[in-house]
Design an enzyme around this catalytic site. Structure first.
Site, short mmCIF file in Angstrom:
data_model
loop_
_atom_site.label_atom_id
_atom_site.label_comp_id
_atom_site.label_asym_id
_atom_site.label_seq_id
_atom_site.Cartn_x
_atom_site.Cartn_y
_atom_site.Cartn_z
N ASN A 1 -23.83 4.65 17.62
CA ASN A 1 -25.23 4.03 17.80
C ASN A 1 -23.58 3.68 19.64
O ASN A 1 -23.33 3.59 20.33
CB ASN A 1 -25.49 3.21 18.23
CG ASN A 1 -26.79 3.53 16.68
OD1 ASN A 1 -27.45 4.45 17.40
ND2 ASN A 1 -26.74 2.97 15.63
N GLU B 1 -25.66 -12.45 18.19
CA GLU B 1 -25.94 -11.76 18.37
C GLU B 1 -27.36 -11.71 18.68
O GLU B 1 -27.87 -11.23 20.03
CB GLU B 1 -25.26 -10.40 18.83
CG GLU B 1 -23.97 -9.70 18.30
CD GLU B 1 -23.51 -8.20 18.36
OE1 GLU B 1 -22.92 -7.47 19.22
OE2 GLU B 1 -24.90 -7.71 18.25
#
Lengths: 497, 497
Positions: B378, B288
């Site tokens: 998160n 990513e």
């Protein structure tokens, strides 16, 4: 009479009794057997193996596609043959042995077993036992009512035992589509873009020199135990069909819907039956198991094509379908479970996945496998393969069980198989919760208002409101989160009267 | 000076102030903004939006790629702009608002947001705000340091605001590879078979008539806060590299390993840094986010190619990499997060996925997101996209936190993001647990013996043995399963001294 089933003449010499074939299986071996949702399992050799194990110590690791019929897991468990078992089972005796820690059970996403074998992350089978309707001129194996993991087991094993089962219609040949992904790092895309695509061969290609035994059997598959819809499963079907109509009305899908996947069992079967009287048309299935409802839908002119990894029918449907296979054959294909369940294909096709939950919680986490967080029922099966990448991941269950002693909707599930990220729609006979695009607190509200049995609604609402007062993205009261399961374990019911 | 950045002359008239552009965003809108792991986010318009919201009521649904830098989520939260937020965040102020139930946060697998938009399962963005280095002659958008969801946001939105950020090296143009899966039911395979394949365009193709505003900015991305390895993260790296060497020795992979994915943060970064001194060669990344370690590995001659969705660097590395981009450009590509994280590609390539766990339990279930089961840190990010289909799904964490008040290995995780089905390898500074092919009771033994801090080993062993005595496939004592978290909540430590 079986000569036309063994079309490579040199293999005739390999025909032997089941006992002689079972003698090739040695203590400590890893054995891969055919069989998926009680369809197409090897029958005579495992039975003979259980017989033999009553005389001498014998333990194996047994891999299959999924569940076996004909009480084979029971016989093998009672004979003490199973040291390890994967990736799925549904047998009551085996279940008890698993929960007692006597059999090591590896519960896997059904698309992943052969991927791990291919990568040598699991021990390769020493020997494969595969049920077949025929062996071709090339010595390739034509499976029967399931493909499951049979193709890769036969390819990976050093030795292969074939059970030619004369009870199966030889016209099953041509129904299968055997495609095996290539090895990394040079793997290419799976070239399947529609449910009815054929991308492989009709038989399992192996070197016939690996075939060490052929056993002739004539024992049918066990019938499925699916029951007709009751008022609750019918209500679940009605809620889901009403929802799908809205999806069409809102322009999110056409009247053909997406390819349908339905887990095994009564609720999913009832939902599929409900489609007979729906306005949807030209439907397709891209599923694991094709049950009675698949053929009911074909007969009703609703279903144009069904792709699966096995066919599992009730007594009612069995002779009708397999006795008239030519009527259905052009509308069916059976694939390896790696392909029927492959995340790549599931995501590409946009599957509507309908699977059964044991319980789910306020936030949409689903437990598919563990009673009170500890005791295995069957296994996760293919539900995760489908739910993660489905266009719609739908889980269904009755809102209560055991006459109301158990609520299927709980504060916190006692075991998680599908996280809230992977669950779009929950349905009970009470109603349907559409969780798409909602935050956890919103999911809880929708679930309480739509899915919970009235007996439990006030208690869940009370829990949720007190949890929200404590705060958190996913509010919980940890001291109470599992209290319903603790009560059930200790008193036989989740809430006191 | 920015005329060379807007190469379609008719768009020059759209240049305006950030405040004027932000005025196009109306109360109740859904807005898609660029930004992924604090890289390439729109900067001036959200800042102006927060300013405006201090004067007038204004609430929006904000979608991004992943986290934003430059305190934008903090500013937007403080100004009360965010009613809904997806699919990821890392901001302390926003986190508090999420946990207080003030902002509805939809925590998603990062590959799935645009899939749900494409299928109209989420409300399409009314407006997209995309940071760019340039607009091409065709009016197409050249992103900056991230692609994230920018391409699909710009394609789906009715109106697009572009922030041309002069602080970014214009030589970023050519780095991106924009590929968008086609619509179902005619979707074809993603034609990516190697990490370095280019399958799309270098700019985001949109109708330039949708561009309603262009804002010129010169504000850099926030630097990453990654810290150098400490003795514990180094020990984690050492355990993992020793394991990978064994995998090579055992013939399960070559010295090139598989394409590497590493989650954001210090531990994953330390693991990647550890590869510099490893015997592995000609490595690739399919990840990513490309962090400092990516470029350290390229400089060391270890890494041949890196595919990501963003580049997030520390101050140390930032000017060095972006000031010398020509040195790296041929070895990099940035893709939409739908492609960098796509299950189809992850499974095909055989990725080694390394992600950080908040905690894991005796059976290998992983919590990546929720402190004590309730409070969001998160978000799950891409960890699930990778872990489910990786060749090796590896989770790393230090064995204890807060000076030992918290054990990262617990009897039962308080929240599940990754089920035991999806977790192959667990690593702490104590050691590594290889869970492949193991049943739950075996997994527990390996985890206790290898990963648990000595402070907690006896207590976990005691729990496990008493749970086994009660029975079950996955033994638990429900009354104690969450007791460590309850203690932590109530006393600040999991176990009494």
């Amino acid at each position: 009479m079986y000569r036309d089933r063994i079309r490579l003449p040199s293999l005739s010499s390999k025909v032997m009794s089941a006992a002689d074939a079972a003698a090739l299986i040695q203590d400590g071996m890893t054995v891969g057997m055919s069989g998926f949702t009680r369809a197409g399992e090897a029958k005579a050799v495992p039975h003979a193996l259980a017989e033999r194990a009553r005389q001498e110590p014998l333990k194996i690791t047994l891999m299959t596609g999924a569940s076996l019929g004909n009480d084979l897991d029971k016989q093998l468990t009672e004979a003490g043959v199973l040291s390890r078992r994967m990736p799925f089972q549904v047998d009551n005796t085996l279940r008890k042995a698993i929960n007692a820690g006597q059999v090591m059970f590896i519960d896997q996403h059904l698309s992943e077993t052969v991927e791990q074998l291919r990568n040598k992350q699991l021990k390769l089978p020493d020997l494969a036992v595969i049920e077949a309707v025929a062996i071709t001129e090339q010595g390739h194996i034509v499976p029967t009512t399931s493909v499951g993991n049979s193709a890769s087991f036969a390819i990976f094993a050093k030795q292969v035992i074939i059970e030619i089962n004369l009870a199966h219609n030889p016209n099953l040949e041509g129904l299968h589509d055997i495609y095996i992904p290539s090895y990394r790092p040079t793997r290419t895309p799976i070239p399947l873009v529609k449910a009815d695509d054929r991308i492989g061969s009709t038989a399992i290609p192996i070197d016939p020199a690996k075939i060490v035994a052929i056993v002739i059997t004539e024992q049918p598959d066990s019938p499925s135990t699916v029951t007709p819809p009751d008022s609750e499963t019918q209500a679940i079907a009605d809620h889901l069909i009403a929802f799908l109509k809205e999806e069409v009305a809102d322009g999110r899908m056409t009247n053909r819907l997406g390819p349908l996947q339905a887990g095994i069992g009564n609720i999913a079967n009832a939902v599929m039956c409900g489609l007979i009287d729906s306005p949807f048309e030209d439907l397709t299935m891209y599923s694991e198991v094709l049950q009675d409802s698949t053929f009911d839908l074909i007969d009703a002119g609703k279903l144009s094509f069904a792709s699966g990894s096995s066919i599992t029918l009730s007594d009612r449907r069995n002779s009708d379908v397999f006795g008239n296979l030519e009527r259905y054959k052009e509308k069916l294909v059976l694939r390896p479970q790696e392909i029927s369940n492959h995340p790549e294909v599931v995501r590409r096709l946009g599957i509507i996945g309908i699977n059964t939950a044991l319980e789910f919680d306020l936030y949409g986490n689903v437990n598919s496998t563990h009673v009170c967080g500890t005791r295995m029922m069957n296994g996760i099966g293919g539900s995760g393969d489908f739910a993660r990448n489905a266009h719609l991941a739908i889980f269904v269950t009755k809102s209560i069980a055991k006459g109301g002693a158990i609520s299927s909707v709980v504060p916190m599930v006692s075991h998680v198989d599908h996280t809230e990220h992977d669950v779009d729609i929950l349905v009970t006979e009470i109603g349907l919760a559409d969780l798409r695009g909602l935050a956890p607190r919103e999911r809880a509200r929708v679930i309480i208002d739509n899915c919970v049995h009235p007996m439990y609604r006030a208690a869940l609402n009370d829990y949720f409101e007190r949890a929200c007062a404590l705060g958190g993205h996913t509010p919980h009261i940890l001291r109470e989160a599992l209290s319903w399961h603790i009560n059930l374990d200790e008193t036989g019911k989740m809430l006191a009267d």
